[in-house]
Design a protein around this motif. Structure first.
Motif, PDB file in Angstrom:
ATOM      1  N   TRP A 184       2.023  12.307  -7.418  1.00 25.27           N
ATOM      2  CA  TRP A 184       0.029  11.973  -7.219  1.00 25.27           C
ATOM      3  C   TRP A 184      -0.179  11.737  -6.311  1.00 25.27           C
ATOM      4  N   ASN A 185       0.347  12.117  -5.061  1.00 25.82           N
ATOM      5  CA  ASN A 185       0.214  12.500  -4.007  1.00 25.82           C
ATOM      6  C   ASN A 185      -0.033  13.739  -3.450  1.00 25.82           C
ATOM      7  N   ASP A 186       0.687  14.596  -4.167  1.00 23.72           N
ATOM      8  CA  ASP A 186      -0.152  16.137  -4.119  1.00 23.72           C
ATOM      9  C   ASP A 186      -1.356  16.311  -4.579  1.00 23.72           C
ATOM     10  N   ILE A 187      -1.333  15.942  -5.911  1.00 21.31           N
ATOM     11  CA  ILE A 187      -2.381  15.858  -6.528  1.00 21.31           C
ATOM     12  C   ILE A 187      -4.022  15.624  -5.871  1.00 21.31           C
ATOM     13  N   LEU A 188      -4.040  14.303  -5.890  1.00 19.46           N
ATOM     14  CA  LEU A 188      -4.803  13.771  -4.220  1.00 19.46           C
ATOM     15  C   LEU A 188      -4.847  14.201  -3.237  1.00 19.46           C
ATOM     16  N   ARG A 189      -4.010  14.935  -2.607  1.00 23.66           N
ATOM     17  CA  ARG A 189      -4.242  16.178  -1.515  1.00 23.66           C
ATOM     18  C   ARG A 189      -5.039  17.374  -1.769  1.00 23.66           C
ATOM     19  N   ASP A 190      -4.447  17.664  -3.053  1.00 23.81           N
ATOM     20  CA  ASP A 190      -5.122  18.706  -3.531  1.00 23.81           C
ATOM     21  C   ASP A 190      -6.856  18.985  -3.482  1.00 23.81           C
ATOM     22  N   PHE A 191      -6.931  17.354  -3.917  1.00 28.54           N
ATOM     23  CA  PHE A 191      -9.105  17.092  -4.107  1.00 28.54           C
ATOM     24  C   PHE A 191      -9.332  16.415  -3.219  1.00 28.54           C
ATOM     25  N   GLY A 192      -8.704  17.205  -2.126  1.00 31.76           N
ATOM     26  CA  GLY A 192      -9.346  16.355  -0.837  1.00 31.76           C
ATOM     27  C   GLY A 192      -9.017  14.580  -0.351  1.00 31.76           C
ATOM     28  N   ILE A 193      -8.699  14.061  -1.714  1.00 28.54           N
ATOM     29  CA  ILE A 193      -8.946  12.661  -1.387  1.00 28.54           C
ATOM     30  C   ILE A 193      -8.271  12.169  -0.437  1.00 28.54           C
ATOM     31  N   MET A 217       0.789  -1.111  -0.187  1.00 26.41           N
ATOM     32  CA  MET A 217       0.157  -0.181  -0.111  1.00 26.41           C
ATOM     33  C   MET A 217       0.924   1.326  -0.222  1.00 26.41           C
ATOM     34  N   GLN A 218       0.482   2.026  -0.983  1.00 27.24           N
ATOM     35  CA  GLN A 218       1.141   3.849  -1.428  1.00 27.24           C
ATOM     36  C   GLN A 218       0.780   3.822   0.261  1.00 27.24           C
ATOM     37  N   ASP A 219       2.279   4.712   0.952  1.00 28.11           N
ATOM     38  CA  ASP A 219       2.330   5.452   2.055  1.00 28.11           C
ATOM     39  C   ASP A 219       1.528   7.129   1.276  1.00 28.11           C
ATOM     40  N   PRO A 220       0.618   7.570   2.410  1.00 24.92           N
ATOM     41  CA  PRO A 220      -0.061   9.135   2.083  1.00 24.92           C
ATOM     42  C   PRO A 220       0.774  10.023   2.359  1.00 24.92           C
ATOM     43  N   ASN A 221       1.980   9.641   3.044  1.00 26.32           N
ATOM     44  CA  ASN A 221       2.726  10.275   3.449  1.00 26.32           C
ATOM     45  C   ASN A 221       3.875  10.740   2.422  1.00 26.32           C
ATOM     46  N   GLU A 222       4.077  10.051   1.537  1.00 30.21           N
ATOM     47  CA  GLU A 222       4.469   9.904   0.971  1.00 30.21           C
ATOM     48  C   GLU A 222       4.936  10.862  -0.528  1.00 30.21           C
ATOM     49  N   ASP A 223       6.040  11.680  -0.071  1.00 32.30           N
ATOM     50  CA  ASP A 223       6.294  12.545  -1.197  1.00 32.30           C
ATOM     51  C   ASP A 223       6.196  12.702  -3.102  1.00 32.30           C
ATOM     52  N   THR A 224       4.869  12.789  -3.505  1.00 31.73           N
ATOM     53  CA  THR A 224       4.908  11.975  -5.206  1.00 31.73           C
ATOM     54  C   THR A 224       4.300  13.030  -5.481  1.00 31.73           C
TER      55      THR A 224
END
Length: 241
Positions: free
Chosen positions: A10-19, A1-8
């Protein structure tokens, strides 16, 4: 499973959308912020104020603060006086011959004074005035003045212009008389700055003589000429024998 705190990305995009939830700050970052806030809280409000603001806010402080404020006010006042004293000049001023003694010879104790005697009809004098005007702004603790030579010295020969005298405590500490001593018709600002710094009139931030390469070349040329002359003399002696 991908770490949600990882600096990627894709994670930044998901954070922008509140996912994904906002990234958790590391413990070191949190501790650094806390320390910073604590440090700011320890600073008394008056330490961020100007002298004028202190006078307006006196009624808002208790007796302990007022004692600290008096000490702080005195410190700021001394710093202001020191700054004003250091920056008391800052321009190339025109004086006349009858002001020479008061402005130059009898200038304040330990103040360096640079005076340029000039004629406006001589291009080199105009160049020196231009450079001195810039140096006066750069070194406001040194007094820079200029005077038309006829108002100070009658019948002064053009060959002696420009003339720069450097004074301190009523004594001439250095003098540059004529085009050659002043640096030549192609004199650059940095070269004049270096000349004045060498005699102590200003504290330059230049690390070496701007004319160093030219001086080295002249010394090398003189040395080579000397060696050549010695060689010719030696060969002539051998031929005579």
């Amino acid at each position: 499973m991908q770490d949600p705190n990882e600096d990627t990305e894709w994670n930044d995009i998901l954070r922008d959308f509140g996912i994904l939830p906002p990234k958790e700050e590391s413990k070191d970052e949190i501790e650094e912020m806390v320390l910073c806030l604590q440090k700011e809280a320890m600073v008394k409000p008056f330490e961020k104020m100007t002298l004028a603001q202190l006078n307006e806010a006196e009624d808002e402080f208790d007796e302990e603060d007022m004692q600290a404020i008096e000490t702080y006010r005195e410190k700021r006042l001394q710093e202001w006086k020191a700054l004003k004293k250091k920056q008391k000049f800052g321009e190339l001023r025109e004086i006349s011959g009858n002001q020479y003694v008061n402005e130059v010879t009898n200038a304040e104790k330990d103040v360096w004074v640079i005076i340029h005697l000039y004629r406006s009809s001589i291009p080199m004098c105009l160049l020196v005035n231009q450079h001195l005007s810039l140096l006066a702004r750069k070194f406001p603790e040194t007094k820079f003045v200029k005077a038309i030579v006829n108002s100070c010295i009658q019948h002064y020969h053009d060959n002696c212009l420009p003339t720069i005298f450097v004074y301190k405590n009523g004594q001439i500490e250095a003098k540059f008389i004529g085009i050659i001593e002043c640096g030549g018709i192609n004199l650059k600002l940095e070269e004049l700055e270096w000349k004045l710094a060498e005699v102590g009139a200003i504290q330059t931030d230049l690390e070496e003589n701007p004319q160093k390469d030219i001086v080295d070349m002249m010394v090398s040329s003189v040395r080579n000429t000397s060696i050549h002359d010695d060689s010719d003399s030696s060969n002539s002696d051998n031929d005579t024998k």
